[in-house]
Motif scaffolding. Structure first.
Motif, PDB file in Angstrom:
ATOM      1  N   ALA A  31       0.827  -1.213   0.000  1.00 20.00           N
ATOM      2  CA  ALA A  31       0.000   0.000   0.000  1.00 20.00           C
ATOM      3  C   ALA A  31       0.857   1.257   0.000  1.00 20.00           C
ATOM      4  O   ALA A  31       0.561   2.237  -0.691  1.00 20.00           O
ATOM      5  N   SER A  32       1.939   1.232   0.765  1.00 18.66           N
ATOM      6  CA  SER A  32       2.851   2.370   0.807  1.00 18.66           C
ATOM      7  C   SER A  32       3.517   2.596  -0.546  1.00 18.66           C
ATOM      8  O   SER A  32       3.650   3.727  -1.019  1.00 18.66           O
ATOM      9  N   TYR A  36      -0.255   5.138  -0.741  1.00 16.80           N
ATOM     10  CA  TYR A  36      -1.255   5.344   0.300  1.00 16.80           C
ATOM     11  C   TYR A  36      -0.592   5.545   1.663  1.00 16.80           C
ATOM     12  O   TYR A  36       0.483   4.991   1.928  1.00 16.80           O
ATOM     13  N   ARG A  37      -1.245   6.320   2.523  1.00 19.44           N
ATOM     14  CA  ARG A  37      -0.748   6.540   3.881  1.00 19.44           C
ATOM     15  C   ARG A  37      -1.057   5.301   4.716  1.00 19.44           C
ATOM     16  O   ARG A  37      -2.190   4.826   4.741  1.00 19.44           O
ATOM     17  N   THR A  38      -0.057   4.794   5.396  1.00 22.85           N
ATOM     18  CA  THR A  38      -0.190   3.546   6.144  1.00 22.85           C
ATOM     19  C   THR A  38       0.374   3.698   7.555  1.00 22.85           C
ATOM     20  O   THR A  38       1.294   4.479   7.792  1.00 22.85           O
ATOM     21  N   CYS A 253      -5.357  -2.090  -2.563  1.00 21.43           N
ATOM     22  CA  CYS A 253      -4.999  -0.851  -3.262  1.00 21.43           C
ATOM     23  C   CYS A 253      -5.975  -0.593  -4.406  1.00 21.43           C
ATOM     24  O   CYS A 253      -6.390   0.550  -4.638  1.00 21.43           O
ATOM     25  N   LEU A 256      -9.208   0.660  -2.905  1.00 18.47           N
ATOM     26  CA  LEU A 256      -9.059   2.054  -2.475  1.00 18.47           C
ATOM     27  C   LEU A 256      -9.144   3.015  -3.654  1.00 18.47           C
ATOM     28  O   LEU A 256      -9.764   4.082  -3.567  1.00 18.47           O
ATOM     29  N   SER A 257      -8.530   2.630  -4.768  1.00 17.86           N
ATOM     30  CA  SER A 257      -8.503   3.513  -5.931  1.00 17.86           C
ATOM     31  C   SER A 257      -9.889   3.731  -6.523  1.00 17.86           C
ATOM     32  O   SER A 257     -10.149   4.760  -7.153  1.00 17.86           O
ATOM     33  N   ASN A 259     -12.690   3.926  -4.741  1.00 23.51           N
ATOM     34  CA  ASN A 259     -13.411   4.840  -3.842  1.00 23.51           C
ATOM     35  C   ASN A 259     -14.921   4.579  -3.849  1.00 23.51           C
ATOM     36  O   ASN A 259     -15.736   5.491  -4.009  1.00 23.51           O
TER      37      ASN A 259
END
Length: 309
Positions: A31-32, A36-38, A253, A256-257, A259
């Motif tokens: 994810a990083s 993305y913030r992890t 991921c 998340l993309s 949304n």
């Protein structure tokens, strides 16, 4: 801390290489790498291995504010032996390890309540107080509206018995919105005769999206309405450590993309998330270790473009 097999000494004795890993940390690294913030929540020992693990997370831009260094316990070690196909055998030094000693009162409630996805595995369910802390954290995140992700990640030697393991691993499925299991784990958790039947039973327990990893065959993606096997990328496996974690990190991921709420995803969107996960895993297994083997976003996209995905 994983110590993975790395050849032999001049005297013919096996050498083991220090490789930072751990299933949730492997997943967070994916994810990083995708921007993305992890954050990692857990406990390590105040020792050389704990310091190295924390430094490794920070190097991967994973927030470590919720990583506690405890001088009373040693960092858990996992010695990993590979066979000729790259499959692994584990031997753990964890009696108890620092990772089993995280307490409820040590949780960062603000961090947990503000996350979009909360991911956890079953290795933090083997012992108290970490079992209670894990369940409290998952419930806290769920109440705050986070997507709850769960990976049982069964390691027999860490449990008192198979029966206890199954009971504990099954007890938290109802909390999960999305879940990843291996084909063997799916059958273990349900008693089904096939992973297809097991997928139906696991979905009936509450998950909205399920992935059953099938090794070199790929992955079975399943919802209440549809199932499909998404083929893996052809690759030569050197070490399968982190393969499932990196796959699932890629899937998350992808989610998340988009949304979107998980129940609003179209099947083609789910399929694309699985292809992304397969690409991450296909690159991961070409190197030794957990975190050090996680590919960059650019490498993943290049593989997918080369394969026409």
């Amino acid at each position: 801390m994983d110590f993975t097999e790395a050849g032999y000494s001049q005297d013919g004795r096996k050498l083991f290489e220090q490789n930072p890993g751990g299933a949730p940390a492997n997943l967070l690294t994916v994810a990083s790498h995708f921007g993305y913030r992890t954050s990692f929540i857990g406990k390590v020992g105040a020792d050389m291995h704990g310091a190295f693990l924390k430094k490794t997370l920070e190097k991967e831009s994973i927030n470590t504010d919720a990583v506690i260094e405890d001088p009373a316990y040693f960092t858990t070690l996992a010695f990993v032996e590979n066979d000729e196909t790259g499959e692994r055998k584990f031997s753990f030094a964890r009696k108890p390890g620092a990772d089993t000693q995280l307490r409820k009162e040590e949780l960062d409630q603000t961090l947990i309540s503000d996350c979009k996805i909360f991911h956890f595995g079953s290795l933090s369910l083997t012992d108290e107080p970490t079992e209670g802390a894990t369940i409290k954290a998952a419930k806290m995140a769920k109440e705050a509206g986070a997507l709850i992700s769960y990976d049982p990640n069964y390691r027999p030697s860490l449990w008192k018995s198979k029966e206890i393991a199954v009971e504990k691993m099954r007890s938290v499925i109802e909390l999960a919105d999305v879940m990843k299991v291996s084909d063997e784990e799916s059958i273990l958790l349900t008693g089904a005769e096939s992973y297809e039947d097991a997928a139906d039973r696991l979905l009936a327990m509450g998950s909205k999206l399920l992935a059953v990893s099938l090794g070199e065959k790929g992955v079975l993606m399943a919802t209440q309405n549809r199932k499909e096997i998404i083929k893996a990328f052809k690759t030569k496996a050197v070490d399968t450590t982190g393969a499932g974690d990196s796959f699932w990190g890629g899937v998350l991921c992808g989610i998340l993309s988009l949304n979107k709420p998980i129940e609003k995803l179209e099947w083609e969107e789910i399929r694309k998330c699985a292809v992304l996960g397969n690409a991450v895993a296909g690159l991961c297994v070409q190197k030794r270790g957990g975190i050090p083997a996680i590919p960059s976003k650019e490498e993943v996209l290049a593989l997918m473009q080369k394969s026409g995905c």
